[in-house]
Design an enzyme around this catalytic site. Structure first.
Site, PDB file in Angstrom:
ATOM      1  N   ARG A 184     -11.285  16.432  -0.969  1.00  0.00           N
ATOM      2  CA  ARG A 184     -10.520  15.495  -1.800  1.00  0.00           C
ATOM      3  C   ARG A 184      -9.135  16.054  -2.095  1.00  0.00           C
ATOM      4  NH1 ARG A 184     -10.889  15.166  -7.283  1.00  0.00           N
ATOM      5  NH2 ARG A 184     -13.003  16.016  -7.282  1.00  0.00           N
ATOM      6  N   ASP A 216       7.690  -1.059   0.682  1.00  0.00           N
ATOM      7  CA  ASP A 216       6.539  -1.212   1.565  1.00  0.00           C
ATOM      8  C   ASP A 216       7.071  -1.400   2.983  1.00  0.00           C
ATOM      9  OD1 ASP A 216       4.348  -2.163   3.066  1.00  0.00           O
ATOM     10  OD2 ASP A 216       3.397  -2.982   1.281  1.00  0.00           O
ATOM     11  N   LYS A 237      -2.774  -1.190   9.332  1.00  0.00           N
ATOM     12  CA  LYS A 237      -2.081  -2.149  10.187  1.00  0.00           C
ATOM     13  C   LYS A 237      -1.502  -1.464  11.434  1.00  0.00           C
ATOM     14  CE  LYS A 237      -2.975  -5.134   6.882  1.00  0.00           C
ATOM     15  NZ  LYS A 237      -3.404  -4.339   5.744  1.00  0.00           N
ATOM     16  N   TYR A 279       2.490  -9.206  -0.298  1.00  0.00           N
ATOM     17  CA  TYR A 279       1.049  -9.236  -0.043  1.00  0.00           C
ATOM     18  C   TYR A 279       0.280  -9.612  -1.306  1.00  0.00           C
ATOM     19  CZ  TYR A 279      -3.632  -7.305   0.713  1.00  0.00           C
ATOM     20  OH  TYR A 279      -4.979  -7.123   0.779  1.00  0.00           O
TER      21      TYR A 279
END
Length: 385
Positions: free
Chosen positions: A50, A174, A199, A102
């Protein structure tokens, strides 16, 4: 002697050029949750995945160089990356957001974090006047998408960065649609770049990933603490899939963009299509601005049909193109934003933007262009409006 490498070469080889220990060309998947210590205060540099994992680190360092940033942080999804950015702000802070973005980003700010006391204003960021007028005493940040989703609106990153700097605001961009291959917001003045690695970076519709890239050490340190503490970290296997996807990013984008331009022009000629929204069309409103701040137009476009009754017929008729959410993969996808990606955007905002029952979005892949156009032709033009 340091050899300067091009974008394509770095993307293919990765920051390490493979595994130095074994000589493996493909960087290994370190599928480990924890790592052995050699003794007290004697760590290998990896303690718990992590906090850091070698495969994730390779993906992060490679993307950071490609994006022109000092460091990158890998998340389990694009939404997780944006969530980490939200944690940079506190109760009472005001944030400006692009009005066309989005739907998941909208949901985060308007629903998930609403009870945390963040104030949000949705602004048409294509106008610097609108941005300036929306700034208040408690404004702390601006988050923009350019080109935007799904209307492909283009925001001037340099001008917005100047506004942010003059008003001591954090500018977050973004960059999912254009990727660092076509656009580098950090070089244009942005403080933070976010990606949905799901994406174009991954490129094969087989992973979930998100990234944040930045240059400021203080911002990066805060984000790393948030990243480790909230736990939405990128898995080793998905990090490896990102490394694999990056190797062909430039080839995939160039082919998809070539297809997109041809499809956009085809759609413009269709008697059943009212308007096409694609940055690569010379008559499109954001075309010139995009050319000034990016080297490409991307592979996402939207179009409006003249009769909304055509929508279900088109979605049921396409055969080569798949009716599915998401974008950025090698397969061409068609999406209906009104009920899918932007279903949770308030009706008044959707109507203002034009995200209505007449709009479809295409994520153009790398298939044969004749097959794609023939598929669209049969689905759209064989239907009488």
């Amino acid at each position: 002697m340091t050899v300067k490498k091009s974008f394509e070469t770095i993307a293919v080889s990765g920051i390490s050029g493979g595994d130095e220990t074994t000589g493996a060309i493909s960087f290994p998947i370190y599928q480990a949750a924890t790592f052995k210590h050699h003794g007290l205060n004697n760590s290998t540099g990896y303690d718990y995945s992590r906090a850091q994992n070698p495969t994730r680190e390779e993906a992060e360092k490679t993307l950071a160089v490609l994006e022109g940033g000092k460091s990158a942080i890998g998340f389990s999804s694009g939404v997780a990356a944006i969530t980490a950015c939200i944690h940079l702000f506190k109760t009472g802070d005001h944030i400006l957001l692009s009005d066309d973005l989005y739907g998941g980003t909208y949901r985060l700010f308007d629903e998930t974090f609403k009870d945390f006391g963040l104030e949000v204003t949705f602004v048409d960021t294509t106008s610097t006047k609108n941005i300036l007028e929306a700034i208040k005493e408690n404004t702390k940040g601006i988050l923009i998408e350019t080109p935007s989703n799904p209307m492909m609106k283009v925001t001037d990153i340099r001008a917005t960065a100047e506004i942010a700097k003059n008003n001591n605001l954090l500018l977050i961009v973004d960059n999912t649609f254009l990727t660092p291959y076509y656009q580098k917001p950090l070089e244009l003045g942005a403080d933070i770049v976010v990606h949905s690695g799901t994406k174009f970076l991954g490129g094969h519709h087989d992973l979930l990933a998100g990234f944040i890239v930045a240059n400021d050490d203080k911002i990066l340190e805060r984000l790393r603490r948030i990243h480790m503490s909230t736990g939405a970290t990128l898995s080793p296997f998905d990090a490896w899939l990102i490394l694999r996807g990056l190797k062909t990013l430039h080839i995939r984008l160039d082919r998809s963009q070539e297809n997109s331009i041809k499809i956009a022009k085809f759609l413009e000629s269709s008697p059943n299509v009212e308007k096409v929204y694609y940055v690569g069309l010379e008559a499109f409103e954001g075309y010139e601005l995009n050319k000034q701040q990016a080297t490409g137009f991307g592979a996402t476009l939207s179009f409006r049909v003249k009769d909304k009754e055509l929508i279900p017929k088109i979605l049921e008729s396409v055969k080569v193109i798949r009716f599915a959410e998401s974008l950025g993969g090698v397969e061409t996808l068609i999406t209906y934003p009104f009920t899918q990606t932007h279903s949770e955007i308030p009706e008044e905002i959707k109507q203002k933007l034009g995200v209505d029952e007449y709009l479809l979005r295409l994520s153009v892949g790398i298939e044969n262009i004749d097959d794609l156009i023939n598929d669209l032709d049969k689905a759209i033009n064989s239907i009488k409006s």
